[in-house]
Design a protein around this motif. Structure first.
Motif, PDB file in Angstrom:
ATOM      1  N   ALA A  84       0.816  -1.213   0.000  1.00 11.89           N
ATOM      2  CA  ALA A  84       0.000   0.000   0.000  1.00 11.89           C
ATOM      3  C   ALA A  84       0.849   1.262   0.000  1.00 11.89           C
ATOM      4  O   ALA A  84       0.380   2.335  -0.404  1.00 11.89           O
ATOM      5  CB  ALA A  84      -0.925   0.000   1.223  1.00 11.89           C
ATOM      6  N   ALA A  85       2.094   1.163   0.455  1.00 10.53           N
ATOM      7  CA  ALA A  85       2.978   2.333   0.538  1.00 10.53           C
ATOM      8  C   ALA A  85       3.913   2.447  -0.660  1.00 10.53           C
ATOM      9  O   ALA A  85       4.705   3.393  -0.739  1.00 10.53           O
ATOM     10  CB  ALA A  85       3.795   2.282   1.826  1.00 10.53           C
ATOM     11  N   LEU A 128       8.890  -5.338 -10.092  1.00 10.95           N
ATOM     12  CA  LEU A 128       8.382  -4.888  -8.799  1.00 10.95           C
ATOM     13  C   LEU A 128       7.177  -3.972  -8.966  1.00 10.95           C
ATOM     14  O   LEU A 128       6.247  -4.004  -8.145  1.00 10.95           O
ATOM     15  CB  LEU A 128       9.483  -4.187  -8.011  1.00 10.95           C
ATOM     16  CG  LEU A 128      10.663  -5.080  -7.593  1.00 10.95           C
ATOM     17  CD1 LEU A 128      11.700  -4.270  -6.829  1.00 10.95           C
ATOM     18  CD2 LEU A 128      10.185  -6.259  -6.751  1.00 10.95           C
ATOM     19  N   ARG A 129       7.163  -3.168 -10.018  1.00 10.28           N
ATOM     20  CA  ARG A 129       5.978  -2.331 -10.270  1.00 10.28           C
ATOM     21  C   ARG A 129       4.770  -3.205 -10.587  1.00 10.28           C
ATOM     22  O   ARG A 129       3.648  -2.929 -10.121  1.00 10.28           O
ATOM     23  CB  ARG A 129       6.254  -1.359 -11.420  1.00 10.28           C
ATOM     24  CG  ARG A 129       7.233  -0.248 -11.073  1.00 10.28           C
ATOM     25  CD  ARG A 129       7.191   0.871 -12.094  1.00 10.28           C
ATOM     26  NE  ARG A 129       7.691   0.482 -13.400  1.00 10.28           N
ATOM     27  CZ  ARG A 129       8.946   0.611 -13.799  1.00 10.28           C
ATOM     28  NH1 ARG A 129       9.852   1.093 -12.961  1.00 10.28           N
ATOM     29  NH2 ARG A 129       9.320   0.258 -15.015  1.00 10.28           N
ATOM     30  N   ARG A 130       4.991  -4.265 -11.364  1.00  7.67           N
ATOM     31  CA  ARG A 130       3.879  -5.181 -11.666  1.00  7.67           C
ATOM     32  C   ARG A 130       3.413  -5.903 -10.402  1.00  7.67           C
ATOM     33  O   ARG A 130       2.205  -6.099 -10.190  1.00  7.67           O
ATOM     34  CB  ARG A 130       4.298  -6.181 -12.742  1.00  7.67           C
ATOM     35  CG  ARG A 130       4.456  -5.580 -14.131  1.00  7.67           C
ATOM     36  CD  ARG A 130       4.580  -6.649 -15.191  1.00  7.67           C
ATOM     37  NE  ARG A 130       5.813  -7.399 -15.081  1.00  7.67           N
ATOM     38  CZ  ARG A 130       6.944  -7.071 -15.697  1.00  7.67           C
ATOM     39  NH1 ARG A 130       6.983  -5.991 -16.462  1.00  7.67           N
ATOM     40  NH2 ARG A 130       8.031  -7.806 -15.564  1.00  7.67           N
ATOM     41  N   ASP A 131       4.370  -6.310  -9.556  1.00  7.69           N
ATOM     42  CA  ASP A 131       4.009  -6.950  -8.284  1.00  7.69           C
ATOM     43  C   ASP A 131       3.147  -6.014  -7.445  1.00  7.69           C
ATOM     44  O   ASP A 131       2.155  -6.436  -6.839  1.00  7.69           O
ATOM     45  CB  ASP A 131       5.261  -7.336  -7.499  1.00  7.69           C
ATOM     46  CG  ASP A 131       6.031  -8.477  -8.150  1.00  7.69           C
ATOM     47  OD1 ASP A 131       5.478  -9.130  -9.053  1.00  7.69           O
ATOM     48  OD2 ASP A 131       7.186  -8.712  -7.747  1.00  7.69           O
ATOM     49  N   ALA A 132       3.555  -4.740  -7.388  1.00 11.32           N
ATOM     50  CA  ALA A 132       2.807  -3.764  -6.584  1.00 11.32           C
ATOM     51  C   ALA A 132       1.379  -3.612  -7.102  1.00 11.32           C
ATOM     52  O   ALA A 132       0.414  -3.585  -6.311  1.00 11.32           O
ATOM     53  CB  ALA A 132       3.529  -2.419  -6.593  1.00 11.32           C
ATOM     54  N   ARG A 135      -0.374  -5.791  -8.785  1.00 13.36           N
ATOM     55  CA  ARG A 135      -1.135  -7.017  -8.546  1.00 13.36           C
ATOM     56  C   ARG A 135      -1.558  -7.138  -7.085  1.00 13.36           C
ATOM     57  O   ARG A 135      -2.713  -7.470  -6.781  1.00 13.36           O
ATOM     58  CB  ARG A 135      -0.303  -8.226  -8.962  1.00 13.36           C
ATOM     59  CG  ARG A 135      -1.022  -9.557  -8.775  1.00 13.36           C
ATOM     60  CD  ARG A 135      -0.316 -10.680  -9.491  1.00 13.36           C
ATOM     61  NE  ARG A 135       1.026 -10.926  -8.966  1.00 13.36           N
ATOM     62  CZ  ARG A 135       2.149 -10.582  -9.592  1.00 13.36           C
ATOM     63  NH1 ARG A 135       2.102  -9.945 -10.754  1.00 13.36           N
ATOM     64  NH2 ARG A 135       3.334 -10.860  -9.069  1.00 13.36           N
ATOM     65  N   HIS A 136      -0.635  -6.873  -6.174  1.00 13.50           N
ATOM     66  CA  HIS A 136      -0.958  -7.041  -4.759  1.00 13.50           C
ATOM     67  C   HIS A 136      -1.868  -5.935  -4.233  1.00 13.50           C
ATOM     68  O   HIS A 136      -2.659  -6.166  -3.311  1.00 13.50           O
ATOM     69  CB  HIS A 136       0.327  -7.105  -3.938  1.00 13.50           C
ATOM     70  CG  HIS A 136       1.077  -8.386  -4.112  1.00 13.50           C
ATOM     71  ND1 HIS A 136       0.590  -9.600  -3.688  1.00 13.50           N
ATOM     72  CD2 HIS A 136       2.276  -8.652  -4.697  1.00 13.50           C
ATOM     73  CE1 HIS A 136       1.454 -10.555  -3.974  1.00 13.50           C
ATOM     74  NE2 HIS A 136       2.488 -10.010  -4.592  1.00 13.50           N
ATOM     75  N   LYS A 137      -1.775  -4.741  -4.800  1.00 12.02           N
ATOM     76  CA  LYS A 137      -2.692  -3.672  -4.399  1.00 12.02           C
ATOM     77  C   LYS A 137      -4.121  -3.993  -4.818  1.00 12.02           C
ATOM     78  O   LYS A 137      -5.079  -3.594  -4.148  1.00 12.02           O
ATOM     79  CB  LYS A 137      -2.258  -2.340  -5.017  1.00 12.02           C
ATOM     80  CG  LYS A 137      -1.079  -1.689  -4.328  1.00 12.02           C
ATOM     81  CD  LYS A 137      -0.740  -0.358  -4.994  1.00 12.02           C
ATOM     82  CE  LYS A 137       0.428   0.314  -4.309  1.00 12.02           C
ATOM     83  NZ  LYS A 137       0.765   1.610  -4.942  1.00 12.02           N
ATOM     84  N   ALA A 138      -4.264  -4.702  -5.926  1.00  8.45           N
ATOM     85  CA  ALA A 138      -5.597  -5.065  -6.405  1.00  8.45           C
ATOM     86  C   ALA A 138      -6.253  -6.096  -5.493  1.00  8.45           C
ATOM     87  O   ALA A 138      -7.483  -6.140  -5.384  1.00  8.45           O
ATOM     88  CB  ALA A 138      -5.517  -5.605  -7.830  1.00  8.45           C
TER      89      ALA A 138
END
Length: 210
Positions: free
Chosen positions: A85-86, A151-155, A157-160
């Motif tokens: 989230a950050a 890492l941007r793609r990970d962020a 995906r996990h934010k969703a």
């Protein structure tokens, strides 16, 4: 990477060189133990032990780990946990950087080694050059840029599909993540304190005995 997996990103070349030195230093320690005598042997032992500890902290330990709960940015002495989230953005100048609402977390091990590319990145960061549009073509990216894109793609995906609740298990996302919710947390892990303390005690003891 699925919801239960973590992915580690580190400098392979630095780790290989560090392991080579650790092996060499260990062989030299054996030689000093078998054939060394007197003050010079104690001093050589202290230097070799200190070098192994330094190589471990600076080149073997550092890494960036993408976990289901956030990013572990592990640097030589400190570890920072950044919840998904950050994570505002991830980019590269001279090193990989994780942008958060409270500031930028820099990664020690993941670096851009090409000087021309560093200058280009710094110009872009200063607003003197346009942002490259190469996320869709990994073949055009430098190795550390590929990591930043991942890492941007990970962020995203996990934010969703965020996981909620405080982190109570150190195995889930590292010691700096314990109790974290939506803000980054930084700490000096016990592991680092132990390595530094034992190394300092050994070196001081060896020099005293010498």
């Amino acid at each position: 990477m699925d919801r239960g997996e973590s992915t580690t990103h580190a400098s392979t070349s630095s780790r290989v060189l560090a392991l080579v030195w650790v092996v060499i230093a260990a062989l030299l320690l054996v030689d000093v133990f078998l054939r060394g005598e007197g003050r010079s042997a104690w001093i050589a032992t202290a230097v070799l032990v200190a070098s192994i500890a330094g190589v471990y902290l600076m080149w073997l330990r550092p890494r960036v780990v993408s976990t289901p709960r956030g990013l572990r940015v592990i640097n030589p002495v400190r570890e920072t946990f950044v919840p998904w989230a950050a994570v505002v953005w991830v980019d590269v100048t001279d090193v990989l950087r994780v942008h958060t609402p409270g500031g930028i977390v820099r990664s020690w091990p993941l670096r851009e080694t090409k000087r021309a590319k560093v200058r280009e990145n710094l110009r872009r960061d200063s607003g003197l050059a346009d942002e490259p549009d190469d996320d869709a073509d990994p073949a055009r990216q430098r190795p550390v840029d590929v990591v930043a894109s991942q890492l941007r793609r990970d962020a995203e995906r996990h934010k969703a599909r965020p996981l909620s609740g405080p982190i109570r298990d150190v195995a889930e996302a590292g010691p700096a993540a314990l109790g974290a919710e939506d803000e980054p947390q930084t700490m000096v892990p016990v592991e680092v304190i132990v390595v530094l303390a034992l190394t300092a005690l050994f070196v001081v003891g060896a020099l005293v005995l010498a």
